[in-house]
Design a protein around this motif. Structure first.
Motif, PDB file in Angstrom:
ATOM      1  N   UNK A   1      36.962  41.523  28.512  1.00 41.38           N
ATOM      2  CA  UNK A   1      36.546  42.032  29.790  1.00 41.38           C
ATOM      3  C   UNK A   1      35.059  42.359  29.567  1.00 41.38           C
ATOM      4  N   UNK A   2      34.783  43.085  28.620  1.00 42.39           N
ATOM      5  CA  UNK A   2      33.228  43.280  28.318  1.00 42.39           C
ATOM      6  C   UNK A   2      32.373  42.318  28.236  1.00 42.39           C
ATOM      7  N   UNK A   3      32.711  41.063  27.644  1.00 41.27           N
ATOM      8  CA  UNK A   3      32.100  39.994  27.451  1.00 41.27           C
ATOM      9  C   UNK A   3      31.626  39.308  28.936  1.00 41.27           C
ATOM     10  N   UNK A   4      32.721  39.447  29.724  1.00 44.31           N
ATOM     11  CA  UNK A   4      32.491  38.680  30.938  1.00 44.31           C
ATOM     12  C   UNK A   4      31.551  39.541  31.854  1.00 44.31           C
ATOM     13  N   UNK A   5      31.379  40.796  31.456  1.00 44.41           N
ATOM     14  CA  UNK A   5      30.506  41.618  32.445  1.00 44.41           C
ATOM     15  C   UNK A   5      31.151  42.804  33.137  1.00 44.41           C
ATOM     16  N   UNK A   6      32.534  43.137  32.912  1.00 48.22           N
ATOM     17  CA  UNK A   6      33.257  44.128  33.528  1.00 48.22           C
ATOM     18  C   UNK A   6      32.991  45.366  33.083  1.00 48.22           C
ATOM     19  N   UNK A   7      32.412  46.332  33.819  1.00 45.09           N
ATOM     20  CA  UNK A   7      31.912  47.861  33.631  1.00 45.09           C
ATOM     21  C   UNK A   7      33.052  48.239  32.886  1.00 45.09           C
ATOM     22  N   UNK A   8      32.309  49.155  31.757  1.00 49.51           N
ATOM     23  CA  UNK A   8      33.459  50.250  31.118  1.00 49.51           C
ATOM     24  C   UNK A   8      34.328  50.903  31.854  1.00 49.51           C
ATOM     25  N   UNK A   9      33.970  51.630  32.860  1.00 48.61           N
ATOM     26  CA  UNK A   9      34.564  52.600  33.682  1.00 48.61           C
ATOM     27  C   UNK A   9      35.800  51.623  34.400  1.00 48.61           C
ATOM     28  N   UNK A  10      35.616  50.490  34.829  1.00 45.00           N
ATOM     29  CA  UNK A  10      36.489  49.846  35.467  1.00 45.00           C
ATOM     30  C   UNK A  10      37.598  49.313  34.441  1.00 45.00           C
ATOM     31  N   UNK A  11      37.268  49.079  33.249  1.00 47.92           N
ATOM     32  CA  UNK A  11      38.161  48.748  32.231  1.00 47.92           C
ATOM     33  C   UNK A  11      38.958  49.922  31.961  1.00 47.92           C
ATOM     34  N   UNK A  12      38.462  50.926  31.799  1.00 51.54           N
ATOM     35  CA  UNK A  12      39.062  52.102  31.402  1.00 51.54           C
ATOM     36  C   UNK A  12      40.169  52.316  32.746  1.00 51.54           C
ATOM     37  N   UNK A  13      39.973  52.151  33.805  1.00 55.81           N
ATOM     38  CA  UNK A  13      40.748  52.343  35.119  1.00 55.81           C
ATOM     39  C   UNK A  13      41.887  51.251  35.084  1.00 55.81           C
ATOM     40  N   UNK A  14      41.653  49.886  34.576  1.00 51.79           N
ATOM     41  CA  UNK A  14      42.435  48.999  34.579  1.00 51.79           C
ATOM     42  C   UNK A  14      43.751  49.537  33.578  1.00 51.79           C
ATOM     43  N   UNK A  15      43.248  50.142  32.362  1.00 52.10           N
ATOM     44  CA  UNK A  15      44.333  50.484  31.491  1.00 52.10           C
ATOM     45  C   UNK A  15      45.328  51.461  31.799  1.00 52.10           C
ATOM     46  N   UNK A  16      45.067  52.352  33.014  1.00 54.77           N
ATOM     47  CA  UNK A  16      45.994  53.196  33.632  1.00 54.77           C
ATOM     48  C   UNK A  16      46.798  52.349  34.630  1.00 54.77           C
ATOM     49  N   UNK A  17      46.610  51.274  34.989  1.00 50.59           N
ATOM     50  CA  UNK A  17      47.316  50.558  36.114  1.00 50.59           C
ATOM     51  C   UNK A  17      48.499  49.452  35.455  1.00 50.59           C
ATOM     52  N   UNK A  18      49.556  49.139  36.255  1.00 48.81           N
ATOM     53  CA  UNK A  18      50.351  48.263  35.647  1.00 48.81           C
ATOM     54  C   UNK A  18      49.922  46.809  35.219  1.00 48.81           C
ATOM     55  N   UNK A  19      48.715  46.435  35.458  1.00 46.31           N
ATOM     56  CA  UNK A  19      48.216  45.142  35.355  1.00 46.31           C
ATOM     57  C   UNK A  19      47.947  45.077  33.930  1.00 46.31           C
TER      58      UNK A  19
END
Length: 279
Positions: A163-181
């Motif tokens: 996700x970092x490689x494709x340009x997703x912001x770190x904050x959004x990645x952190x949020x995704x880690x808290x979701x069912x996805x």
């Protein structure tokens, strides 16, 4: 009653050449159209579901789980050619001839399939992740990090690196880690190196070689989003120029997140031969 039966999706399975079962879903009616997902996506997660539903009144749409994902099997050792054979298996289930749409790494897989299989009548590609100049960093180190994480069983780290490689912001990645996805992404993290095998050679910041596709005459539409980064648009424009029978189109206001409403009129126009700008 017949129309409702044709509209309702049905799930089936077909054996690929190496005996791996490939699960697919068929819905709608009309000319067969196969959708090829990108990294981490499957029939239960990703853009092909909404797109298939939006296209079901125009085509008989086939969605399938790429090997190692969803209800499809897998077999070692991995080779990109096996995934081309998976598309061929779905193609034969569709009657031996179909249109094909692919996005991201799935666009590169669809392109490989069209260059090797005779049954793909028309091909549409969305945002193949090509790096053809210095408008962004290359990805060799990223894919190496992902492969190492998968080999060591660190699935979450592999997804994070991707996700970092494709340009997703770190904050959004952190949020995704808290979701069912997040557990769903981790479940298919071991397939990420497969996507790397498809795209890494074309993410080196070097121009594409037209000779690579010189014999491919399949009418092809290459598209990208107007809100996507410059490197993505440069790469897809270069791809369209490298293919012998392709046209290029940017979808205004779109990015790498596929919105079915923006794609349906473009795809129906191209596949039905109404859009003269698109092959």
């Amino acid at each position: 009653m017949l129309a409702e039966t044709a509209r309702s999706p049905t799930t089936q399975s077909v054996l690929s050449r190496d005996g791996t079962p490939i699960a697919f879903e068929r819905r709608g009616w009309g000319h067969p159209l196969i959708l090829v997902d990108g990294a981490l996506c499957s029939r239960t997660m990703g853009p092909s579901g909404p797109l298939a539903k939006a296209l079901e009144n125009h085509f008989t749409v086939f969605r399938y789980d790429r090997r190692g994902r969803g209800d499809s099997g897998d077999a070692a050792p991995y080779a990109v050619e096996r995934e081309v054979e998976d598309i061929d298996a779905v193609l034969q289930a569709a009657g031996g001839e179909a249109y094909v749409w692919g996005m991201s790494s799935g666009a590169m897989l669809a392109l490989m399939a069209a260059s090797r299989l005779s049954g793909i009548a028309r091909l549409a590609l969305y945002e193949a992740p090509l790096i053809v100049d210095d408008s962004r960093a290359t990805t060799q180190a990223d894919w190496a990090t992902i492969a190492a994480a998968v080999a060591e069983g660190r699935r979450g780290d592999a997804v994070t690196a991707f996700l970092k490689s494709v340009g997703m912001p770190s904050l959004l990645i952190l949020f995704m880690k808290l979701t069912p996805i997040w557990p769903k992404l981790k479940a298919v993290a071991d397939t990420l190196p497969h996507d790397g095998d498809m795209v890494a050679r074309d993410q080196l910041g070097k121009p594409l070689d037209p000779a690579r596709w010189a014999s491919m005459t399949t009418p092809t539409l290459v598209t990208d989003g107007g809100k996507s980064p410059a490197w993505m648009r440069h790469g897809n424009k270069a791809l369209a120029e490298a293919l012998p029978n392709a046209s290029y189109r940017t979808l205004p206001g779109q990015n790498h997140m596929v919105k079915a409403a923006a794609h349906v009129p473009v795809l129906t126009g191209f596949f039905n031969g109404r859009d003269r700008r698109a092959g």
